[in-house]
Scaffold this motif. Structure first.
Motif, mmCIF file in Angstrom:
data_model
loop_
_atom_site.group_PDB
_atom_site.id
_atom_site.type_symbol
_atom_site.label_atom_id
_atom_site.label_comp_id
_atom_site.label_asym_id
_atom_site.label_seq_id
_atom_site.Cartn_x
_atom_site.Cartn_y
_atom_site.Cartn_z
ATOM 1 N N ALA A 39 0.832 -1.207 0.000
ATOM 2 C CA ALA A 39 0.000 0.000 0.000
ATOM 3 C C ALA A 39 0.863 1.252 0.000
ATOM 4 C CB ALA A 39 -0.929 -0.013 1.213
ATOM 5 N N GLN A 62 1.377 4.211 -3.174
ATOM 6 C CA GLN A 62 1.077 5.641 -3.012
ATOM 7 C C GLN A 62 1.924 6.513 -3.930
ATOM 8 O OE1 GLN A 62 1.343 6.363 1.334
ATOM 9 N NE2 GLN A 62 -0.807 6.953 1.161
ATOM 10 N N ARG A 68 -1.701 -2.372 -9.343
ATOM 11 C CA ARG A 68 -2.644 -2.478 -8.223
ATOM 12 C C ARG A 68 -3.731 -3.506 -8.554
ATOM 13 N NH1 ARG A 68 -5.133 3.014 -6.064
ATOM 14 N NH2 ARG A 68 -2.960 3.221 -5.371
ATOM 15 N N SER A 83 -4.597 0.969 2.107
ATOM 16 C CA SER A 83 -4.622 2.054 1.113
ATOM 17 C C SER A 83 -5.693 3.073 1.460
ATOM 18 C CB SER A 83 -4.866 1.479 -0.280
ATOM 19 O OG SER A 83 -3.817 0.616 -0.666
#
Length: 538
Positions: free
Chosen positions: A327, A331, A341, A408
């Motif tokens: 996560a 970013q 993802r 996330s």
């Protein structure tokens, strides 16, 4: 121009629809109550008191809700309440009850059902007349018998009619019946259990060799709670401490010679019950005492319990750590981030059972992917430690996408102002992660960590599908595997034990599992509150 005031008269609604609704509700309740009473009496007659009480309580609740005007808002919910009570609450209560009983193979029936079973057993007394018989059959397929007694007298009987004296040789036809062929005689013998002849006071049953009047072999005496074998004269008394009928006289005589004589050697044994005629009975805390104090079980149970805790904690720690790492990496701004993802979520989208079976094939020692890439790789399924490591790897694959998603979302909810203020104060990335990210993250993720621990503590699917809890624990008195967790071990005992199913002991273990998980959950909830206090100081 004259103006007037029109007065609207209140409309009177007909009472017919309300009466019809009331009548229909009463008729529905009567039907439900009649069916419930029939079911309750049937269950009581079979000795299933616990289910009869549960159905009676649920029926009473439904009647109260539908007959009490103040509970009108709950009427449409009463079916849901009934299903909830019968499908959720009752199984929980019944599991607790079973934990204090000897319910299992050899003790599946209630005492009432066992007595009914015994009373159906018959035998041929020594004084009974044994007839030689010949089968006859008519065009309608009805059977009759030509009976010949040892003294030479003969009788002809049609179905359950009276015995008619006859004489002479056995004819080929008689009163519209003809002698049965060998195949028809065989069919008659196959249905001998349900095919009886003669009047009720002189009912004949047939065997391959003779026909005779059968009498009940066992007689139950409610006053003494004992069963008498009329063929041998032995008396077996019910022993509610162990749930068997025991020959007390023979047991006491044996103990006079040997004080160590066991009651299990003097149990009532009949066809279909080679281990003794057992019935369900309450045995108190015996199952729990067996769990904690049995020397035979202490070794496997300690190993299984330790591995269960290690497996649950390790699974939570590894899946959370990898999910959080991914996560954090997601970013950043880089090309193809959305594609990566999406691909990382694939393990979470595939059904767990399919993934576990696929991983099992990859670890296969002869033709698996890993054995082809690493030729010297040892057989994972033959070593308990390697199997446990493989299970943790598989669970990491299955669980990290979940924590990647929730982390996330939690990371996106943290205000960027906090990081800017920390940067102004001179904090580096590690300090910002330790003092800002983790405290705020754990506040929202904490309850999910608790639920993940609870899930993995009872993750039967992974253990059973990967290697069925194997390899086995050497010298274990009961079937147990080195990778078994408590829930899979409980399943072995309840449904696949070599000594037969033991539902009482399995229920006791399930209660212990509930207490353990509940205790850990309460402790972790306290830790979550501490995380909330820390987050307020961020």
């Amino acid at each position: 121009m004259t103006t007037g005031t029109l007065t609207q008269q209140p409309s009177v609604q007909p009472a017919i629809p309300g009466v019809v609704t009331l009548i229909l509700r009463y008729i529905g309740l009567m039907i439900v109550d009649a069916f419930a009473l029939w079911l309750i009496f049937s269950l009581i007659n079979d000795g299933v008191w616990e289910l009869a009480i549960a159905i009676g309580a649920i029926t009473l609740l439904v009647n109260i809700i539908n007959l009490n005007p103040s509970l009108k808002p709950l009427r449409w919910m009463s079916p849901a309440f009934a299903l909830l009570a019968l499908g959720v609450i009752y199984p929980i209560v019944y599991t607790v009850y079973v934990a204090f009983t000897n319910y299992g193979d050899g003790h599946l029936l209630t005492k009432t059902q066992v007595v009914q079973l015994l009373e159906q057993r018959t035998f041929v007394p020594e004084t009974a007349v044994r007839y030689r018989w010949e089968a006859f059959i008519n065009a309608a397929g009805e059977y009759a018998l030509w009976l010949t007694a040892p003294d030479g007298s003969a009788f002809f009987v049609i179905g359950q009619g009276e015995l008619q004296p006859v004489s002479g040789e056995i004819p080929e036809t008689y009163q519209g019946f003809r002698r049965a062929t060998r195949a028809e005689r065989t069919r008659l013998l196959s249905a001998a259990a349900s095919q009886q002849f003669g009047p009720a006071d002189n009912r004949l049953s047939i065997t391959r060799d003779f026909a005779a009047v059968l009498e009940p072999r066992y007689r139950y005496d409610r006053a003494t709670d004992s069963v008498t074998d009329r063929r041998t004269g032995a008396v077996f008394t019910a022993d509610d401490a162990i749930g068997f009928f025991v020959d007390r006289a023979a047991l006491e005589a044996a103990r006079a010679q040997n004080p160590e004589a066991k009651a299990s050697d003097f149990l009532m044994k009949i066809e279909g019950f080679p281990a003794g005629v057992g019935y369900r009975t309450v045995i108190g805390f015996t199952n729990f005492d067996r769990f904690f104090n049995s020397p035979a079980l202490r070794g496997p149970l300690l190993s299984i319990f330790t591995w269960t805790v290690v497996f649950a904690l390790s699974s939570v720690a590894t899946t959370f750590a990898l999910g959080l790492l991914v996560a954090l990496l997601m970013q950043g701004k880089f090309f193809g981030r959305r594609l990566f993802r999406t691909l990382l979520i694939v393990p979470y989208a595939i059904p767990a059972l399919i993934s576990v079976v696929t991983w099992r094939g990859m670890f296969q020692p002869q033709f698996g992917v890993f054995s082809q890439i690493f030729p010297g790789l040892p057989n994972v399924f033959a070593d308990g430690t390697l199997t446990r490591i493989a299970i943790l790897i598989v669970n990491l694959w299955l669980g990290y996408p979940y924590f990647m998603l929730v982390c996330s979302g939690a990371l996106a909810a943290i205000p960027s102002d906090l990081y800017e203020a920390a940067q102004v104060d001179g904090a580096n990335r590690f300090q910002a992660f330790r003092y800002i990210t983790m405290p705020l993250l754990l506040v929202s993720i904490g309850p999910l960590l608790i639920s993940s621990f609870t899930f993995n503590f009872n993750n039967y699917t992974l253990i059973a599908a990967f290697n069925d809890g194997n390899p086995v624990i050497a010298d274990s008195p009961i079937p147990a595997g080195q990778t078994d967790i408590l829930i899979s071990y409980t399943y072995r005992i309840a449904f696949s034990g070599q000594g037969g199913a033991d539902f009482g002991f399995a229920s006791a273990i399930s209660i212990i599992i509930f207490i353990i998980v509940g205790t850990v959950t309460i402790m972790q909830m306290g830790l979550t509150r501490r995380w909330e206090e820390v987050s307020r100081n961020v």
